[in-house]
Design a protein around this motif. Structure first.
Motif, PDB file in Angstrom:
ATOM      1  N   LEU A  54       0.833  -1.201   0.000  1.00  0.00           N
ATOM      2  CA  LEU A  54       0.000   0.000   0.000  1.00  0.00           C
ATOM      3  C   LEU A  54       0.864   1.245   0.000  1.00  0.00           C
ATOM      4  O   LEU A  54       1.853   1.318   0.730  1.00  0.00           O
ATOM      5  N   CYS A  55       0.465   2.224  -0.790  1.00  0.00           N
ATOM      6  CA  CYS A  55       1.120   3.537  -0.781  1.00  0.00           C
ATOM      7  C   CYS A  55       0.128   4.549  -0.238  1.00  0.00           C
ATOM      8  O   CYS A  55      -0.980   4.697  -0.778  1.00  0.00           O
ATOM      9  N   ARG A  56       0.509   5.244   0.835  1.00  0.00           N
ATOM     10  CA  ARG A  56      -0.338   6.286   1.414  1.00  0.00           C
ATOM     11  C   ARG A  56       0.291   7.639   1.078  1.00  0.00           C
ATOM     12  O   ARG A  56       1.442   7.903   1.428  1.00  0.00           O
ATOM     13  N   PHE A  57      -0.478   8.495   0.424  1.00  0.00           N
ATOM     14  CA  PHE A  57       0.037   9.748  -0.133  1.00  0.00           C
ATOM     15  C   PHE A  57      -0.884  10.900   0.257  1.00  0.00           C
ATOM     16  O   PHE A  57      -2.101  10.757   0.336  1.00  0.00           O
ATOM     17  N   ARG A  58      -0.262  12.064   0.514  1.00  0.00           N
ATOM     18  CA  ARG A  58      -1.017  13.283   0.727  1.00  0.00           C
ATOM     19  C   ARG A  58      -0.233  14.435   0.123  1.00  0.00           C
ATOM     20  O   ARG A  58       0.997  14.402   0.069  1.00  0.00           O
ATOM     21  N   THR A  59      -0.927  15.455  -0.327  1.00  0.00           N
ATOM     22  CA  THR A  59      -0.238  16.576  -0.971  1.00  0.00           C
ATOM     23  C   THR A  59       0.487  17.449   0.042  1.00  0.00           C
ATOM     24  O   THR A  59       1.523  18.035  -0.257  1.00  0.00           O
ATOM     25  N   ASN A  60      -0.051  17.533   1.280  1.00  0.00           N
ATOM     26  CA  ASN A  60       0.620  18.265   2.353  1.00  0.00           C
ATOM     27  C   ASN A  60       0.071  17.757   3.680  1.00  0.00           C
ATOM     28  O   ASN A  60      -0.847  16.928   3.722  1.00  0.00           O
ATOM     29  N   SER A  61       0.623  18.266   4.780  1.00  0.00           N
ATOM     30  CA  SER A  61       0.252  17.759   6.104  1.00  0.00           C
ATOM     31  C   SER A  61      -1.198  18.043   6.473  1.00  0.00           C
ATOM     32  O   SER A  61      -1.755  17.386   7.358  1.00  0.00           O
ATOM     33  N   ALA A  62      -1.826  19.001   5.801  1.00  0.00           N
ATOM     34  CA  ALA A  62      -3.211  19.346   6.130  1.00  0.00           C
ATOM     35  C   ALA A  62      -4.222  18.657   5.221  1.00  0.00           C
ATOM     36  O   ALA A  62      -5.428  18.761   5.451  1.00  0.00           O
ATOM     37  N   VAL A  65      -5.490  11.862   3.182  1.00  0.00           N
ATOM     38  CA  VAL A  65      -4.578  10.815   2.709  1.00  0.00           C
ATOM     39  C   VAL A  65      -5.280   9.969   1.648  1.00  0.00           C
ATOM     40  O   VAL A  65      -6.425   9.545   1.841  1.00  0.00           O
ATOM     41  N   THR A  66      -4.597   9.744   0.546  1.00  0.00           N
ATOM     42  CA  THR A  66      -5.086   8.861  -0.518  1.00  0.00           C
ATOM     43  C   THR A  66      -4.274   7.575  -0.499  1.00  0.00           C
ATOM     44  O   THR A  66      -3.043   7.624  -0.435  1.00  0.00           O
ATOM     45  N   GLU A  67      -4.964   6.450  -0.560  1.00  0.00           N
ATOM     46  CA  GLU A  67      -4.279   5.158  -0.551  1.00  0.00           C
ATOM     47  C   GLU A  67      -4.298   4.559  -1.947  1.00  0.00           C
ATOM     48  O   GLU A  67      -5.339   4.534  -2.616  1.00  0.00           O
ATOM     49  N   PRO A  70      -0.911  -1.389  -5.610  1.00  0.00           N
ATOM     50  CA  PRO A  70       0.139  -1.501  -6.634  1.00  0.00           C
ATOM     51  C   PRO A  70      -0.378  -1.390  -8.065  1.00  0.00           C
ATOM     52  O   PRO A  70       0.307  -0.826  -8.924  1.00  0.00           O
ATOM     53  N   ALA A  71      -1.581  -1.901  -8.326  1.00  0.00           N
ATOM     54  CA  ALA A  71      -2.104  -1.852  -9.699  1.00  0.00           C
ATOM     55  C   ALA A  71      -2.440  -0.434 -10.143  1.00  0.00           C
ATOM     56  O   ALA A  71      -2.618  -0.183 -11.344  1.00  0.00           O
ATOM     57  N   GLN A  72      -2.492   0.521  -9.204  1.00  0.00           N
ATOM     58  CA  GLN A  72      -2.869   1.893  -9.541  1.00  0.00           C
ATOM     59  C   GLN A  72      -1.676   2.797  -9.837  1.00  0.00           C
ATOM     60  O   GLN A  72      -1.860   3.922 -10.287  1.00  0.00           O
ATOM     61  N   LEU A  73      -0.460   2.339  -9.518  1.00  0.00           N
ATOM     62  CA  LEU A  73       0.722   3.174  -9.687  1.00  0.00           C
ATOM     63  C   LEU A  73       1.806   2.427 -10.456  1.00  0.00           C
ATOM     64  O   LEU A  73       1.887   1.201 -10.416  1.00  0.00           O
ATOM     65  N   ARG A  74       2.648   3.202 -11.107  1.00  0.00           N
ATOM     66  CA  ARG A  74       3.890   2.635 -11.658  1.00  0.00           C
ATOM     67  C   ARG A  74       4.970   2.607 -10.597  1.00  0.00           C
ATOM     68  O   ARG A  74       5.913   1.819 -10.672  1.00  0.00           O
ATOM     69  N   GLY A  75       4.834   3.487  -9.576  1.00  0.00           N
ATOM     70  CA  GLY A  75       5.795   3.507  -8.500  1.00  0.00           C
ATOM     71  C   GLY A  75       5.607   4.715  -7.613  1.00  0.00           C
ATOM     72  O   GLY A  75       4.761   5.581  -7.872  1.00  0.00           O
TER      73      GLY A  75
END
Length: 407
Positions: A54-62, A65-67, A70-75
């Motif tokens: 799982l990759c947990r990503f957010r654009t900034n601290s505020a 979070v988007t999860e 693997p099938a959704q990302l190249r990396g």
């Protein structure tokens, strides 16, 4: 008593707060969607198994979070740190694998559910290949006696020879290569540099890992004290608790680890003995009572070596230890009765040291549990004399400890 309780509460609250902080492992990074442009922000790097699934990503601290699966990302990756690519560990099973070396032939790694490091490669032809070895135990019978012999089958070596066959300098080193990250890195960098003027990049140094842990248990201590005669004072089993910070530099591999611990101890030594008389009472006896109270924070800095294993691993560790004292007292009272007169009592107080040095050595087991690991340990520790005057030896202690290390 109240100050000791406050200290224990402080240690507990510090452990909770540090663990909570550790749960937010976001670092500046990026994600590369299957379709679209690279998104920059912060990625979470926590847990060897989680980063593969799982990759947990957010654009900034505020932001929210988007999860990503693997099938959704190249990396994805950290701006200054490891990066991951989507790689099929098995047909139809994509996972995020950490990129160790990138080039004509790429090297990847991930950790399975048993916390074992696995290696994969992408060949120059684009095929993803697992690099594996297998250990088997056979029973040999030399004469009338039987013995167990471990045999290692280097399954990955023929795979490497075939995939890297177009670079002879790399191929001739394969028979000596072990399934270890440092040796595989060296081989793949050599292959990618084969016949090229511009060297290929070893894209990511081995990642260092840090983890917080909690410790609790019981211990008992001994202290040689007094002159004419010197006796050994003993405590009962006392409780102890504290924090541990584990750190594994990338260059260490999976067997070695550094640990810095802080354990609170409270020792009470008491003894009353009959000793030879003095002065005109030389042929008589006297009563001597010793009272020593030591409150300290024990801070061992340990090097741990863990034996190979899946969920259960044995370990040995040793290192120097500092004892930081706060409060405490040491005194002896000697009572004698001479020639029928009233008893005479002499009290001698000693200066308690606030800093002592020593060492610790221990052995135990760790068992993977949830996202962390439970550990049990038997430990021996020693520090030098706790008083300034030359009236005591060093403190020795036996510890029985139970701990939990977060991941």
């Amino acid at each position: 008593m109240h100050q000791h309780l406050r200290l224990l509460l402080f240690l507990a609250s510090l452990g909770v707060s540090l663990h909570a902080a550790g749960q937010s492992g976001f670092r500046p990074g990026y994600v590369v969607p299957v379709a679209g442009d690279t998104l920059r922000g912060e990625v979470e790097l926590r847990g060897a198994q989680q980063v593969a699934r799982l990759c947990r990503f957010r654009t900034n601290s505020a932001s929210a979070v988007t999860e990503y699966q693997p099938a959704q990302l190249r990396g994805y990756g950290a701006t200054a740190g490891p990066r991951f690519e989507t790689v099929p560990a098995k047909p139809g099973l994509p996972v995020f694998m950490e990129v160790l070396v990138s080039g004509k032939a790429s090297l990847y790694t991930m950790y399975n559910d048993d916390d074992e490091q696995q290696f994969f490669m992408r060949s120059p032809q684009g095929a993803v290949l697992a690099l594996q070895q297998r250990d088997t135990v056979k029973t040999a019978e030399p004469g009338a006696r039987s013995a167990q012999v471990k045999e290692r089958n280097y399954l990955f070596r023929p795979v490497l020879k075939q995939a890297l066959a177009d670079c002879l300098p790399a191929v001739i080193t394969i028979p000596k290569v072990e399934l270890k990250e440092s040796q595989l890195r060296k081989l793949f960098v050599a292959y990618n540099n084969c016949g090229r003027e511009a060297p290929a990049a070893d894209v990511a140094p081995a990642a260092s890992k840090a983890a917080l842990g909690l410790l609790a248990g019981v211990y008992r201590a001994t202290l040689p004290f007094g002159n004419n005669p010197r006796t050994t004072l003993k405590t009962g089993w006392n409780p102890t608790a504290g924090l541990a910070l584990s750190f594994r530099p990338g260059r260490f591999g999976e067997k070695l680890m550094l640990r810095l611990e802080a354990l609170y101890t409270q020792d009470t030594f008491e003894e009353e003995v009959t000793v030879p008389g003095s002065g005109i009472n030389l042929l008589g006896t006297a009563q001597r009572r010793t009272d020593v109270k030591l409150n300290a924070l024990q801070v061992p800095a340990l090097i741990r070596y863990s034996l190979p294993g899946r969920r259960l691993r044995a370990f040995l560790q040793a290192g120097p230890q500092a004892s930081i004292g706060f409060g405490g007292s040491a005194q002896q009272r000697r009572t004698e009765q001479m020639n029928g007169s009233a008893p005479s009592t002499t009290t001698t107080s000693y200066d308690v040291r606030t800093f002592r040095l020593g060492g610790a050595v221990g052995a135990g087991l760790t068992l993977k549990a949830g996202t962390g690991a439970v550990q049990v340990e038997v430990r021996r520790s020693f520090t030098d004399t706790p008083v300034e005057q030359k009236v005591a030896g060093g403190v020795q202690a036996t510890h029985l400890l139970l701990g939990y290390q977060f991941r």
